[in-house]
Each structure stands twice: as C-alpha cells, then as structure tokens.
Motif scaffolding. Structure first.
Motif, PDB file in Angstrom:
ATOM      1  N   VAL A  27       0.841  -1.195   0.000  1.00  0.00           N
ATOM      2  CA  VAL A  27       0.000   0.000   0.000  1.00  0.00           C
ATOM      3  C   VAL A  27       0.878   1.248   0.000  1.00  0.00           C
ATOM      4  O   VAL A  27       0.627   2.201  -0.750  1.00  0.00           O
ATOM      5  N   TRP A  28       1.930   1.242   0.800  1.00  0.00           N
ATOM      6  CA  TRP A  28       2.856   2.375   0.839  1.00  0.00           C
ATOM      7  C   TRP A  28       3.463   2.599  -0.547  1.00  0.00           C
ATOM      8  O   TRP A  28       3.536   3.721  -1.035  1.00  0.00           O
ATOM      9  N   GLU A  29       3.902   1.521  -1.172  1.00  0.00           N
ATOM     10  CA  GLU A  29       4.505   1.605  -2.504  1.00  0.00           C
ATOM     11  C   GLU A  29       3.519   2.197  -3.519  1.00  0.00           C
ATOM     12  O   GLU A  29       3.897   2.998  -4.365  1.00  0.00           O
ATOM     13  N   ALA A  30       2.261   1.806  -3.421  1.00  0.00           N
ATOM     14  CA  ALA A  30       1.252   2.324  -4.351  1.00  0.00           C
ATOM     15  C   ALA A  30       1.088   3.842  -4.207  1.00  0.00           C
ATOM     16  O   ALA A  30       0.820   4.540  -5.193  1.00  0.00           O
ATOM     17  N   TRP A  31       1.252   4.368  -3.000  1.00  0.00           N
ATOM     18  CA  TRP A  31       1.111   5.808  -2.739  1.00  0.00           C
ATOM     19  C   TRP A  31       2.372   6.588  -3.052  1.00  0.00           C
ATOM     20  O   TRP A  31       2.309   7.816  -3.195  1.00  0.00           O
ATOM     21  N   THR A  32       3.532   5.929  -3.116  1.00  0.00           N
ATOM     22  CA  THR A  32       4.790   6.663  -3.195  1.00  0.00           C
ATOM     23  C   THR A  32       5.627   6.346  -4.433  1.00  0.00           C
ATOM     24  O   THR A  32       6.756   6.814  -4.540  1.00  0.00           O
ATOM     25  N   VAL A  79       6.844  12.243   6.448  1.00  0.00           N
ATOM     26  CA  VAL A  79       7.035  10.928   5.838  1.00  0.00           C
ATOM     27  C   VAL A  79       7.574  10.000   6.915  1.00  0.00           C
ATOM     28  O   VAL A  79       8.689  10.184   7.404  1.00  0.00           O
ATOM     29  N   ASP A  80       6.762   9.015   7.311  1.00  0.00           N
ATOM     30  CA  ASP A  80       7.162   8.027   8.303  1.00  0.00           C
ATOM     31  C   ASP A  80       6.860   6.648   7.706  1.00  0.00           C
ATOM     32  O   ASP A  80       5.817   6.052   7.973  1.00  0.00           O
ATOM     33  N   GLU A  81       7.781   6.194   6.845  1.00  0.00           N
ATOM     34  CA  GLU A  81       7.581   4.932   6.120  1.00  0.00           C
ATOM     35  C   GLU A  81       7.560   3.763   7.076  1.00  0.00           C
ATOM     36  O   GLU A  81       8.426   3.687   7.950  1.00  0.00           O
ATOM     37  N   PRO A  82       6.643   2.841   6.948  1.00  0.00           N
ATOM     38  CA  PRO A  82       5.524   2.763   6.014  1.00  0.00           C
ATOM     39  C   PRO A  82       4.168   3.068   6.662  1.00  0.00           C
ATOM     40  O   PRO A  82       3.153   2.536   6.225  1.00  0.00           O
ATOM     41  N   SER A  83       4.139   3.913   7.687  1.00  0.00           N
ATOM     42  CA  SER A  83       2.888   4.038   8.436  1.00  0.00           C
ATOM     43  C   SER A  83       2.166   5.375   8.317  1.00  0.00           C
ATOM     44  O   SER A  83       0.955   5.430   8.560  1.00  0.00           O
ATOM     45  N   ARG A  84       2.863   6.454   7.943  1.00  0.00           N
ATOM     46  CA  ARG A  84       2.204   7.764   7.945  1.00  0.00           C
ATOM     47  C   ARG A  84       2.788   8.654   6.860  1.00  0.00           C
ATOM     48  O   ARG A  84       4.006   8.763   6.716  1.00  0.00           O
ATOM     49  N   VAL A  98      -3.283  22.877   1.916  1.00  0.00           N
ATOM     50  CA  VAL A  98      -4.267  22.026   2.579  1.00  0.00           C
ATOM     51  C   VAL A  98      -3.566  20.693   2.801  1.00  0.00           C
ATOM     52  O   VAL A  98      -2.883  20.196   1.903  1.00  0.00           O
ATOM     53  N   THR A  99      -3.703  20.104   3.981  1.00  0.00           N
ATOM     54  CA  THR A  99      -3.027  18.834   4.232  1.00  0.00           C
ATOM     55  C   THR A  99      -4.010  17.675   4.306  1.00  0.00           C
ATOM     56  O   THR A  99      -5.155  17.827   4.730  1.00  0.00           O
ATOM     57  N   MET A 100      -3.526  16.543   3.841  1.00  0.00           N
ATOM     58  CA  MET A 100      -4.255  15.285   3.943  1.00  0.00           C
ATOM     59  C   MET A 100      -3.308  14.293   4.613  1.00  0.00           C
ATOM     60  O   MET A 100      -2.145  14.181   4.226  1.00  0.00           O
ATOM     61  N   THR A 101      -3.817  13.595   5.614  1.00  0.00           N
ATOM     62  CA  THR A 101      -3.020  12.626   6.357  1.00  0.00           C
ATOM     63  C   THR A 101      -3.457  11.219   5.988  1.00  0.00           C
ATOM     64  O   THR A 101      -4.650  10.909   5.968  1.00  0.00           O
ATOM     65  N   LEU A 102      -2.481  10.385   5.695  1.00  0.00           N
ATOM     66  CA  LEU A 102      -2.685   8.981   5.364  1.00  0.00           C
ATOM     67  C   LEU A 102      -1.987   8.168   6.439  1.00  0.00           C
ATOM     68  O   LEU A 102      -0.797   8.368   6.700  1.00  0.00           O
ATOM     69  N   GLU A 103      -2.741   7.271   7.092  1.00  0.00           N
ATOM     70  CA  GLU A 103      -2.163   6.391   8.101  1.00  0.00           C
ATOM     71  C   GLU A 103      -2.421   4.947   7.708  1.00  0.00           C
ATOM     72  O   GLU A 103      -3.548   4.596   7.322  1.00  0.00           O
ATOM     73  N   LEU A 104      -1.388   4.122   7.814  1.00  0.00           N
ATOM     74  CA  LEU A 104      -1.476   2.704   7.464  1.00  0.00           C
ATOM     75  C   LEU A 104      -1.157   1.875   8.702  1.00  0.00           C
ATOM     76  O   LEU A 104      -0.204   2.168   9.427  1.00  0.00           O
ATOM     77  N   ALA A 105      -1.951   0.834   8.928  1.00  0.00           N
ATOM     78  CA  ALA A 105      -1.719  -0.069  10.052  1.00  0.00           C
ATOM     79  C   ALA A 105      -1.910  -1.504   9.581  1.00  0.00           C
ATOM     80  O   ALA A 105      -2.909  -1.825   8.928  1.00  0.00           O
TER      81      ALA A 105
END
Length: 150
Positions: A27-32, A79-84, A98-105
């Motif tokens: 998922v991280w790879e898909a976003w980055t 950038v806090d790979e791979p969680s935020r 404008v900021t958007m936050t993405l969090e992965l768990a």
C-alpha cells in the motif's frame, strides 16, 4: 468503509477508513511510486513526480471521468515509512497548503487498514474532498485487487 465527519472550531473534518487486502509495504509503494500512483489515482501517464521526503515536492495531472485534466501540486509534510504520510496540497488563492493525512496499520500479514483525514474550511469543501478521497480509495482497492490476480 467507515466515514466520520466533524465540524470543529478550526474547520470541517472527515476521516475515511478502509481495510485493504494487501500488506502495508504494498500500500505504501502504491502511494509513493509514480508509476503505481498514476495507474490507480486517475493521473495522466507520465505526469506524476514524487520526491518522497519531508519538504519534497509532488505533482500530477489528474483525469476526470468526463475527460478533463487538472494539475495538482504540493509537498510532503511528514514521511514516516511505512505508516504515515502527510501531503500538503497547493490550492489556488490560498496562502497555505491544505493537508491530507494517510495512516497505514497492519491488520495481519496481508491486510492493511488505511485512514485518510483532512480538515477543510467549509462543509462544501469537506464534502468535495471526501468524495475525491473516496474515489482515490476505490481506485487503490481496485489496483491492489488487480495485483493479486496478475
């Protein structure tokens, strides 16, 4: 998918949560990764550029279902790979991003919970941003499902 909407003193917020059938790293790879992002986020091929580090720039030309194209630009705030991942988005006429936050768990070896959060100035902006984020998550889920079938 669950959706939370709030109206705070500092703006109008939403949070979208989904569980995806893919490991956090994928998922991280898909976003980055520009090539992957272009495939699922409805970006014009060859227009995505990403310097994934705090202060690094990103840009993409997005394609709408009716065939229109519009450029997006911004920078990576956190950038806090791979969680935020916190993305700053440039908005014409606004002095601040404008900021958007993405969090992965991780939710097991091959499942990831993703949460997208954003605060907007008005309910209308929030509703439009939430709709766009929902479309992004739909595209991401389809992309990751397609990866499993390949």
């Amino acid at each position: 998918m669950s959706t939370d909407q709030t109206s705070a003193a500092d703006g109008f917020s939403y949070a979208l949560t989904r569980t995806l059938d893919a490991p956090v790293a994928r998922v991280w790879e898909a976003w980055t990764t520009p090539e992957a992002y272009a495939r699922w986020a409805h970006a014009a091929p060859g227009t995505v550029e990403m310097d994934v580090r705090p202060g690094g720039a990103w840009k993409a030309t997005m394609l709408t279902p009716d065939g229109n194209a519009f450029p997006l630009t911004g920078s990576y705030v956190e950038v806090d790979e791979p969680s935020r991942l916190v993305l700053g988005m440039d908005v014409p006429g606004r002095p601040d991003q404008v900021t958007m936050t993405l969090e992965l768990a991780e939710q097991g070896p091959d499942r990831t919970e993703i949460v997208l959060r954003q605060t907007c100035d008005t309910a209308e902006e929030r509703d439009m941003a939430e709709q766009g984020s929902g479309m992004l998550l739909d595209g991401l889920a389809g992309f990751l499902d397609g990866d499993k079938k390949s």
